[in-house]
Motif scaffolding. Structure first.
Motif, short mmCIF file in Angstrom:
data_model
loop_
_atom_site.label_atom_id
_atom_site.label_comp_id
_atom_site.label_asym_id
_atom_site.label_seq_id
_atom_site.Cartn_x
_atom_site.Cartn_y
_atom_site.Cartn_z
N PRO A 22 0.84 -1.21 0.00
CA PRO A 22 0.00 0.00 0.00
C PRO A 22 0.87 1.26 0.00
O PRO A 22 2.02 1.24 0.45
N ALA A 23 0.31 2.34 -0.50
CA ALA A 23 1.02 3.62 -0.50
C ALA A 23 1.31 4.05 0.93
O ALA A 23 0.48 3.88 1.83
N SER A 46 6.30 4.17 -4.46
CA SER A 46 4.94 3.75 -4.12
C SER A 46 4.13 4.97 -3.70
O SER A 46 4.36 5.53 -2.63
N THR A 47 3.21 5.41 -4.56
CA THR A 47 2.33 6.53 -4.25
C THR A 47 0.89 6.08 -4.44
O THR A 47 0.65 4.99 -4.96
N PRO A 48 -0.09 6.90 -4.07
CA PRO A 48 -1.48 6.50 -4.31
C PRO A 48 -1.81 6.35 -5.79
O PRO A 48 -2.80 5.69 -6.12
N GLN A 49 -1.01 6.96 -6.68
CA GLN A 49 -1.30 6.90 -8.11
C GLN A 49 -0.41 5.96 -8.90
O GLN A 49 -0.86 5.33 -9.86
N ARG A 69 -1.06 2.59 -10.14
CA ARG A 69 -1.54 1.76 -9.03
C ARG A 69 -2.94 1.23 -9.31
O ARG A 69 -3.17 0.03 -9.26
N GLN A 95 -9.95 10.57 -10.56
CA GLN A 95 -8.86 9.68 -10.18
C GLN A 95 -7.99 9.35 -11.39
O GLN A 95 -6.76 9.39 -11.32
#
Length: 207
Positions: A22-23, A46-49, A69, A95
């Motif tokens: 997970p981010a 690792s980012t939310p996107q 992601r 998003q």
């Protein structure tokens, strides 16, 4: 709103990575365990996107995959204006737009880190869409492939890679890929994470 199974299809190798890692608060993971999934993942971003990790069958040492992601199969799936004014449709479109922008922002940053670690001056950025275009994993991703210039000190040293081939302009030639060496991958991924931190000013920046 899409379910978790729709966002991260079980059959998708890159979605498995997204779920396993997970981010975090920092875009550069501190010390990710490559054995959380099989085959191992050598994560560097690792980012939310977006995420970036070493290709498990690299064309050259340092071959990186930069991927979204959320799950999008092809580049054309990543963004389209919402088809209706309902909340779910607008959120999905927002998003996708954020992910598209993040890919564009991170490509030059990851490229600079790759050049810093490997010493290369030239590299390919390759993105395939669909089986006939050599897309193996049906999840949007970009290959960053180092092209080693003449006279560069060879890294690795285990004799598995044809360094003459690495200096060529061949992109996806038959027989040009090797299984990732785990020990070398650990070192390479760690060095790339440190280079990314340096690019971000010590890891304080959050894109």
């Amino acid at each position: 709103m899409s379910s978790i199974s729709e966002r991260y299809p079980v059959s998708c190798a890159f979605c498995k990575i997204a779920k396993a890692y997970p981010a975090e608060s920092s875009p550069v993971p501190a010390n990710p365990d490559p054995e959380l999934i099989d085959p191992g993942c050598y994560l560097i971003l690792s980012t939310p996107q977006v995420m970036a990790f070493l290709d498990i069958m690299p064309i050259a040492p340092g071959h990186i995959l930069l991927t979204t992601r959320p799950h999008y199969e092809k580049l054309s799936d990543m963004y389209a204006p919402p088809k209706s004014s309902d909340w779910a449709s607008e959120k999905t479109a927002t998003q996708a737009k954020e992910v598209s922008q993040a890919i564009g922002e991170w490509l030059p940053i990851v490229s600079r880190a790759l050049c810093s670690v490997t010493g290369i001056e030239d590299w390919n950025v390759v993105q395939n869409n669909g089986e006939r275009a050599a897309q193996v994993v049906p999840h949007v991703h970009f290959h960053l492939i180092p092209r080693y210039q003449e006279g560069r000190r060879e890294i690795g040293g285990k004799g598995k890679v044809d360094y003459g081939m690495l200096k060529s302009w061949k992109v996806f030639g038959r027989g040009s890929r090797e299984d990732l060496d785990e020990e070398e991958a650990q070192v390479m991924a760690s060095s790339l994470r440190e280079a990314l931190k340096a690019e971000l000013g010590g890891g304080k920046a959050k894109l």
